[in-house]
Structures are given as C-alpha cells and as structure tokens.
Design an enzyme around this catalytic site. Structure first.
Site, PDB file in Angstrom:
ATOM      1  CG  HIS A   1      -0.758  -8.316  -0.105  1.00  0.00           C
ATOM      2  ND1 HIS A   1      -0.407  -6.997   0.011  1.00  0.00           N
ATOM      3  CD2 HIS A   1      -2.106  -8.309  -0.300  1.00  0.00           C
ATOM      4  CE1 HIS A   1      -1.475  -6.233  -0.089  1.00  0.00           C
ATOM      5  NE2 HIS A   1      -2.518  -7.000  -0.286  1.00  0.00           N
TER       6      HIS A   1
ATOM      7  CE1 TYR B   1      -3.073  -3.013   0.570  1.00  0.00           C
ATOM      8  CE2 TYR B   1      -3.518  -2.245   2.784  1.00  0.00           C
ATOM      9  CZ  TYR B   1      -3.740  -3.143   1.776  1.00  0.00           C
ATOM     10  OH  TYR B   1      -4.644  -4.164   1.967  1.00  0.00           O
TER      11      TYR B   1
END
Ligand code: A2P
Length: 285
Positions: free
Chosen positions: A113, A55
């Site tokens: 992830h 992110y």
C-alpha cells in the site's frame, strides 16, 4: 485508447487483463455501507473492485460481492498490504486475513500500500523486500494473479529491484486533473508498469473547479465523467468511488465522447483543483 465499455481491459506485463475502470472503496464504511456500495457498483456494470486491508471494509466489500451472485472469475479484485505489517510470515498471514474477509480464495491483484510506513522508517527497504518475497510466493502459487505497489516513487522501486525476482506490474498513485506525476508515470511505464489512478475525482474536489465545469458543459457531460475520460485518454486506470448508485453508474458512462488533445492538455495543466500525492517518505502513517 479504444475502449468502448468498462469491462474492456488493459493488459498487465504478465498478460493478465484488468478492466479499465475500477470501483474504489476508500472511505466507505464497513458493513452495510460497503456491502451496498459494492453491490450497486456491480449491478451498474463494474467488474473491478479496489479495496485495502487499511480501509477496514473488506468484510463489507466481500458481502456486496457475494450478494451480487456474480461468478468469481468474472470479477477483478484488488487488495493491499497495510502499513503496520511487514515481513515474510506476517505478509502471508495478513493476506490470508484479506482473503477470508473478502470471501475468496485468490486475489487478482495485491499491492504494497505504501513504501515507507512510519513503523519501519529506518528499515523500509529490508522490510519491503521480505514482504515482497512473500507476495512472490503467493503469486507463484496462483493465490495472486498479479502483484504491484502503490504510492511508490522511483527510489522505492529501485530499492525493491535489489532483491525482487518478479517485477511489480502496477503502481497505484494519486492522479487527477492537474496532479499528473508525469516523471513518475514515465518511469513506471518505461518499466512496463500500468498506472492506476486513485482519487481520480480529487475525492470530490474537482466538482468545484470552474475550469472543469466549463469544459464539462462543452462536452455535455458531468465533471466526474470529464475527469474519468481524461484519465482513460491518458492511459491511466481510474478508480472512482461513490456511495450513490446513480453516481456510480454515471461514472461508467464515459465512452460516448472524446476530449480533444488541446483540452486534455488544459485539464492536465490545471493546478490545485484536486489535491496532490502524499509524500510517502514523510507521511505520518
Ligand atoms: P458520493 O460517494 O456521495 O457519490 P474520488 O473517487 O476521487 O475519491 O472521489 C469520490 C468523491 O466524489 C466522493 O465524495 C463521491 O461522493 C463524489 N462523487 C463520485 N462520483 C460522483 C459523481 N458522478 N457526481 C458527483 N459526485 C461524485
């Protein structure tokens, strides 16, 4: 579920308690935007913050946490291993980078992830095994309180099983009205895993659904509140995101009403209202 407040917890398979709603930070820019959003979320009552190396906002998230002045032990912080990084030492190193940016010396939860990064499409199984070994070491050292995965399908979990000593405790996937991934959820639950729901508001798409608007009126709540309540009543752990202080706060106010079983099924059966899970085996990242 008998939750009455956002700090009530689900218990993971290793006994670690995790607040039942988390503040999602995907698509919140690093710097002041992330710092302010996290500070406002913590002021509103969130104690569970979900971020990821990918992110690009861990520094801002860490700054918001620091500004809150809350004791570290009152918080539950999750981050994730990014796609371009796999391997034993590489995972140890990037985990430390996340700690440094977040300004903490441990994480409550660390996730792989995605299972099949484009860089490792021919070797994802071996690469995940190496990274998982590093995560197990960090877990055993107490640097991570729980370890898990995100966007993993059944075959990715089975591949991990071939070498894992510690089984993943969480799978964080896209779950929102109409996107329930029920077979995957059942499979994960049969393994004792908690399901975390990212994009629980379909990244905002749910707001446009006439069916959800009608149901929200019935319960005298907003569409996001309806969707988050639906998520909790299904036993998922939703991770709503908002850059706005009032909306963040509103998203925690989901404990004063109960959706009927019939309406839960209606919401589950809506199609195309909130996006869907990206296929991890063909995703271009
Ligand atoms: P904003 O950040 O401007 O509040 P998801 O959690 O599924 O990713 O959805 C996030 C999106 O939904 C963001 O665009 C966010 O906009 C919007 N959103 C979050 N909570 C609310 C709310 N209570 N009312 C309206 N929009 C919301």
């Amino acid at each position: 579920m008998d939750f009455t407040k956002p700090t009530d917890t689900y218990k993971l398979s290793n006994g670690v308690e995790i607040p039942c709603i988390g503040f999602g930070t995907w698509q919140i820019a690093d710097g002041k935007e992330a710092s302010d959003a996290v500070l406002h979320a913590l002021e509103a009552g969130y104690r569970h913050i979900d971020t990821a190396y990918a992110y690009g906002n861990e520094r801002g998230v860490g700054d918001g946490i620091k500004r809150s002045g809350l004791p570290r032990e009152d918080l539950f912080i999750t981050s994730k291993l990014e796609n371009p990084t796999r391997g034993y030492q590489e995972t140890l190193d990037i985990f430390q980078d996340s700690l440094d940016m977040l300004g903490t010396d441990y994480l409550d939860l660390y996730l792989v992830h995605w299972p099949n990064p484009i860089h490792f499409r021919d070797s994802w199984k071996e690469k995940n095994a190496e990274s998982w070994r590093a995560m197990e070491k960090l877990y055993k050292e107490g640097k991570i309180r729980a370890i898990g995965v995100s966007n993993f399908f059944e075959h990715h979990l089975e591949a991990l099983d071939e070498t894992a000593e510690v089984k993943p405790m969480v799978n964080q996937i896209h779950i929102s009205p109409g996107e329930t991934q029920s077979e995957l959820v059942s499979y994960c639950r049969s393994r004792g895993m908690l399901i975390e729901a990212y994009s629980p508001l379909g990244t905002g798409k749910v707001l446009e659904s006439p069916d959800l608007i009608t149901l929200a009126h019935k319960y005298r709540v907003s569409v996001p509140q309806l969707c988050l309540r639906w998520s909790l009543q299904n036993g998922y752990l939703p991770l709503p995101k908002s850059k706005d202080k009032d909306r963040s706060k509103q998203n925690l106010d989901v404990f004063g009403f109960v959706i009927s079983d019939e309406d839960i099924l209606t919401i589950s059966s809506l199609r195309g209202v909130s996006g869907e899970q990206t296929d991890p085996d063909t995703a271009p990242f």
